[in-house]
Motif scaffolding. Structure first.
Motif, PDB file in Angstrom:
ATOM      1  N   GLU A 160     -22.394  16.697  -1.612  1.00 36.17           N
ATOM      2  CA  GLU A 160     -21.924  15.135  -1.861  1.00 36.17           C
ATOM      3  C   GLU A 160     -23.732  14.221  -1.985  1.00 36.17           C
ATOM      4  OE1 GLU A 160     -20.468  10.586  -2.359  1.00 36.17           O
ATOM      5  OE2 GLU A 160     -20.016  11.733  -0.854  1.00 36.17           O
ATOM      6  N   ALA A 161     -24.571  14.444  -0.801  1.00 41.87           N
ATOM      7  CA  ALA A 161     -26.291  14.623  -0.542  1.00 41.87           C
ATOM      8  C   ALA A 161     -26.834  15.711  -1.675  1.00 41.87           C
ATOM      9  CB  ALA A 161     -25.980  15.305   1.183  1.00 41.87           C
ATOM     10  N   TYR A 162     -26.530  16.303  -1.345  1.00 42.87           N
ATOM     11  CA  TYR A 162     -26.961  17.427  -2.556  1.00 42.87           C
ATOM     12  C   TYR A 162     -26.993  16.712  -4.225  1.00 42.87           C
ATOM     13  CZ  TYR A 162     -28.408  21.773  -4.606  1.00 42.87           C
ATOM     14  OH  TYR A 162     -28.907  22.892  -5.048  1.00 42.87           O
ATOM     15  N   TRP A 163     -25.563  17.094  -4.140  1.00 44.30           N
ATOM     16  CA  TRP A 163     -25.424  16.522  -5.530  1.00 44.30           C
ATOM     17  C   TRP A 163     -26.713  15.106  -5.660  1.00 44.30           C
ATOM     18  CZ3 TRP A 163     -25.504  18.138 -10.167  1.00 44.30           C
ATOM     19  CH2 TRP A 163     -23.783  17.571 -10.910  1.00 44.30           C
ATOM     20  N   ASN A 164     -26.154  13.876  -4.845  1.00 38.67           N
ATOM     21  CA  ASN A 164     -26.850  13.158  -4.959  1.00 38.67           C
ATOM     22  C   ASN A 164     -28.665  13.337  -5.509  1.00 38.67           C
ATOM     23  OD1 ASN A 164     -24.647  11.548  -5.648  1.00 38.67           O
ATOM     24  ND2 ASN A 164     -24.632  10.992  -2.940  1.00 38.67           N
ATOM     25  N   THR A 165     -29.136  14.295  -4.654  1.00 38.94           N
ATOM     26  CA  THR A 165     -30.441  14.848  -5.133  1.00 38.94           C
ATOM     27  C   THR A 165     -30.557  15.236  -5.534  1.00 38.94           C
ATOM     28  OG1 THR A 165     -30.764  15.060  -2.366  1.00 38.94           O
ATOM     29  CG2 THR A 165     -31.752  15.564  -3.474  1.00 38.94           C
ATOM     30  N   TYR A 166     -29.520  16.031  -6.082  1.00 42.49           N
ATOM     31  CA  TYR A 166     -30.350  16.571  -7.808  1.00 42.49           C
ATOM     32  C   TYR A 166     -30.250  15.705  -8.626  1.00 42.49           C
ATOM     33  CZ  TYR A 166     -29.864  19.830 -11.660  1.00 42.49           C
ATOM     34  OH  TYR A 166     -29.666  20.450 -12.625  1.00 42.49           O
ATOM     35  N   ILE A 167     -28.800  14.890  -8.835  1.00 44.79           N
ATOM     36  CA  ILE A 167     -29.167  14.207  -9.742  1.00 44.79           C
ATOM     37  C   ILE A 167     -30.138  12.816  -9.870  1.00 44.79           C
ATOM     38  CG2 ILE A 167     -26.666  13.971 -10.519  1.00 44.79           C
ATOM     39  CD1 ILE A 167     -26.154  11.570  -9.202  1.00 44.79           C
ATOM     40  N   LYS A 168     -30.652  12.262  -8.873  1.00 43.27           N
ATOM     41  CA  LYS A 168     -31.570  11.801  -8.741  1.00 43.27           C
ATOM     42  C   LYS A 168     -32.840  12.318  -9.499  1.00 43.27           C
ATOM     43  CE  LYS A 168     -31.194   9.073  -4.839  1.00 43.27           C
ATOM     44  NZ  LYS A 168     -31.439   9.107  -3.241  1.00 43.27           N
ATOM     45  N   ALA A 169     -32.862  13.819  -9.444  1.00 43.72           N
ATOM     46  CA  ALA A 169     -34.157  14.101  -9.733  1.00 43.72           C
ATOM     47  C   ALA A 169     -33.078  15.248 -11.738  1.00 43.72           C
ATOM     48  CB  ALA A 169     -34.313  15.773  -9.329  1.00 43.72           C
ATOM     49  N   HIS A 170     -32.449  14.590 -12.055  1.00 42.07           N
ATOM     50  CA  HIS A 170     -31.766  15.181 -13.166  1.00 42.07           C
ATOM     51  C   HIS A 170     -30.668  13.781 -13.581  1.00 42.07           C
ATOM     52  CE1 HIS A 170     -34.256  19.352 -12.651  1.00 42.07           C
ATOM     53  NE2 HIS A 170     -33.491  19.474 -11.766  1.00 42.07           N
ATOM     54  N   PRO A 171     -30.780  12.989 -13.718  1.00 44.38           N
ATOM     55  CA  PRO A 171     -29.989  12.440 -13.575  1.00 44.38           C
ATOM     56  C   PRO A 171     -28.847  12.598 -15.809  1.00 44.38           C
ATOM     57  CG  PRO A 171     -31.986  11.425 -14.445  1.00 44.38           C
ATOM     58  CD  PRO A 171     -32.158  12.740 -14.416  1.00 44.38           C
ATOM     59  N   GLU A 172     -29.074  13.669 -16.111  1.00 43.01           N
ATOM     60  CA  GLU A 172     -28.301  13.836 -17.327  1.00 43.01           C
ATOM     61  C   GLU A 172     -27.457  14.736 -17.130  1.00 43.01           C
ATOM     62  OE1 GLU A 172     -31.832  17.863 -16.852  1.00 43.01           O
ATOM     63  OE2 GLU A 172     -31.754  14.909 -16.673  1.00 43.01           O
ATOM     64  N   ALA A 173     -27.767  15.522 -16.002  1.00 45.14           N
ATOM     65  CA  ALA A 173     -26.601  16.200 -14.916  1.00 45.14           C
ATOM     66  C   ALA A 173     -24.779  15.478 -14.699  1.00 45.14           C
ATOM     67  CB  ALA A 173     -26.997  16.909 -13.673  1.00 45.14           C
ATOM     68  N   ALA A 174     -25.334  14.503 -14.209  1.00 48.59           N
ATOM     69  CA  ALA A 174     -24.352  13.531 -13.797  1.00 48.59           C
ATOM     70  C   ALA A 174     -22.917  13.079 -14.669  1.00 48.59           C
ATOM     71  CB  ALA A 174     -24.658  11.700 -13.666  1.00 48.59           C
ATOM     72  N   GLU A 175     -23.546  13.455 -16.346  1.00 50.07           N
ATOM     73  CA  GLU A 175     -22.324  13.215 -17.175  1.00 50.07           C
ATOM     74  C   GLU A 175     -22.037  14.473 -17.671  1.00 50.07           C
ATOM     75  OE1 GLU A 175     -21.197  10.623 -18.695  1.00 50.07           O
ATOM     76  OE2 GLU A 175     -22.460   9.744 -17.538  1.00 50.07           O
ATOM     77  N   LEU A 176     -22.821  15.443 -17.707  1.00 54.70           N
ATOM     78  CA  LEU A 176     -22.304  16.956 -17.599  1.00 54.70           C
ATOM     79  C   LEU A 176     -21.034  18.307 -16.753  1.00 54.70           C
ATOM     80  CD1 LEU A 176     -26.136  18.492 -19.272  1.00 54.70           C
ATOM     81  CD2 LEU A 176     -23.856  17.635 -20.307  1.00 54.70           C
ATOM     82  N   TYR A 177     -21.456  17.660 -15.468  1.00 58.32           N
ATOM     83  CA  TYR A 177     -20.872  18.180 -14.361  1.00 58.32           C
ATOM     84  C   TYR A 177     -20.611  17.249 -13.401  1.00 58.32           C
ATOM     85  CZ  TYR A 177     -24.286  21.773 -16.191  1.00 58.32           C
ATOM     86  OH  TYR A 177     -25.245  22.105 -17.530  1.00 58.32           O
ATOM     87  N   ASP A 178     -19.083  18.121 -13.262  1.00 58.58           N
ATOM     88  CA  ASP A 178     -18.382  17.439 -12.126  1.00 58.58           C
ATOM     89  C   ASP A 178     -17.371  18.823 -11.309  1.00 58.58           C
ATOM     90  OD1 ASP A 178     -15.856  18.775 -13.364  1.00 58.58           O
ATOM     91  OD2 ASP A 178     -14.890  17.132 -14.000  1.00 58.58           O
ATOM     92  N   SER A 179     -17.783  19.640 -10.829  1.00 58.98           N
ATOM     93  CA  SER A 179     -17.635  20.368 -10.160  1.00 58.98           C
ATOM     94  C   SER A 179     -18.254  21.378 -10.066  1.00 58.98           C
ATOM     95  CB  SER A 179     -16.342  21.217 -10.518  1.00 58.98           C
ATOM     96  OG  SER A 179     -15.924  21.885 -11.542  1.00 58.98           O
ATOM     97  N   ALA A 180     -17.936  22.554  -9.194  1.00 56.95           N
ATOM     98  CA  ALA A 180     -18.909  23.413  -8.880  1.00 56.95           C
ATOM     99  C   ALA A 180     -17.987  24.722  -7.778  1.00 56.95           C
ATOM    100  CB  ALA A 180     -19.801  23.158  -7.559  1.00 56.95           C
ATOM    101  N   TRP A 181     -18.588  25.518  -8.732  1.00 56.80           N
ATOM    102  CA  TRP A 181     -17.157  27.058  -7.968  1.00 56.80           C
ATOM    103  C   TRP A 181     -18.759  28.185  -6.958  1.00 56.80           C
ATOM    104  CZ3 TRP A 181     -19.353  31.355 -10.304  1.00 56.80           C
ATOM    105  CH2 TRP A 181     -19.556  30.949 -11.549  1.00 56.80           C
ATOM    106  N   SER A 182     -18.124  28.917  -6.308  1.00 56.94           N
ATOM    107  CA  SER A 182     -18.195  29.932  -5.980  1.00 56.94           C
ATOM    108  C   SER A 182     -18.414  31.836  -6.683  1.00 56.94           C
ATOM    109  CB  SER A 182     -19.111  29.787  -4.548  1.00 56.94           C
ATOM    110  OG  SER A 182     -17.271  30.339  -3.899  1.00 56.94           O
ATOM    111  N   PHE A 183     -19.254  32.215  -6.435  1.00 54.69           N
ATOM    112  CA  PHE A 183     -18.137  33.822  -6.301  1.00 54.69           C
ATOM    113  C   PHE A 183     -16.932  34.236  -5.559  1.00 54.69           C
ATOM    114  CE2 PHE A 183     -22.408  34.239  -8.706  1.00 54.69           C
ATOM    115  CZ  PHE A 183     -22.096  33.952  -9.604  1.00 54.69           C
ATOM    116  N   GLY A 184     -16.913  35.065  -5.814  1.00 54.60           N
ATOM    117  CA  GLY A 184     -15.865  35.310  -4.891  1.00 54.60           C
ATOM    118  C   GLY A 184     -14.238  34.750  -4.690  1.00 54.60           C
TER     119      GLY A 184
END
Length: 72
Positions: A11-35
């Protein structure tokens, strides 16, 4: 797959990211990893960062079976 607020660190990482890229908040709601485990995810990430792994794929039929199973 995790939502972007599953853990305080994510959540902290995401909040930092959307401060720099506010448009991302509307586009993404999950994350995944390989494997399917941390060791494999780290190995595959290393290949991505080195420029060796440049694509990925999944089995459409298997994903459809999983999608149908999740509706039960």
């Amino acid at each position: 797959m995790i939502t972007l607020t599953d853990t305080p660190a994510v959540e902290a990482y995401w909040n930092t990211y959307i401060k720099a890229h506010p448009e991302a908040a509307e586009l993404y709601d999950s994350a995944w990893s390989f494997g399917d485990n941390p060791r494999l995810a780290n190995e595959l990430l290393e290949l991505v960062l080195k420029g060796i792994k440049t694509g990925t794929a999944s089995d459409y039929d298997l994903n459809e079976i999983r999608r149908q199973s999740s509706k039960l």
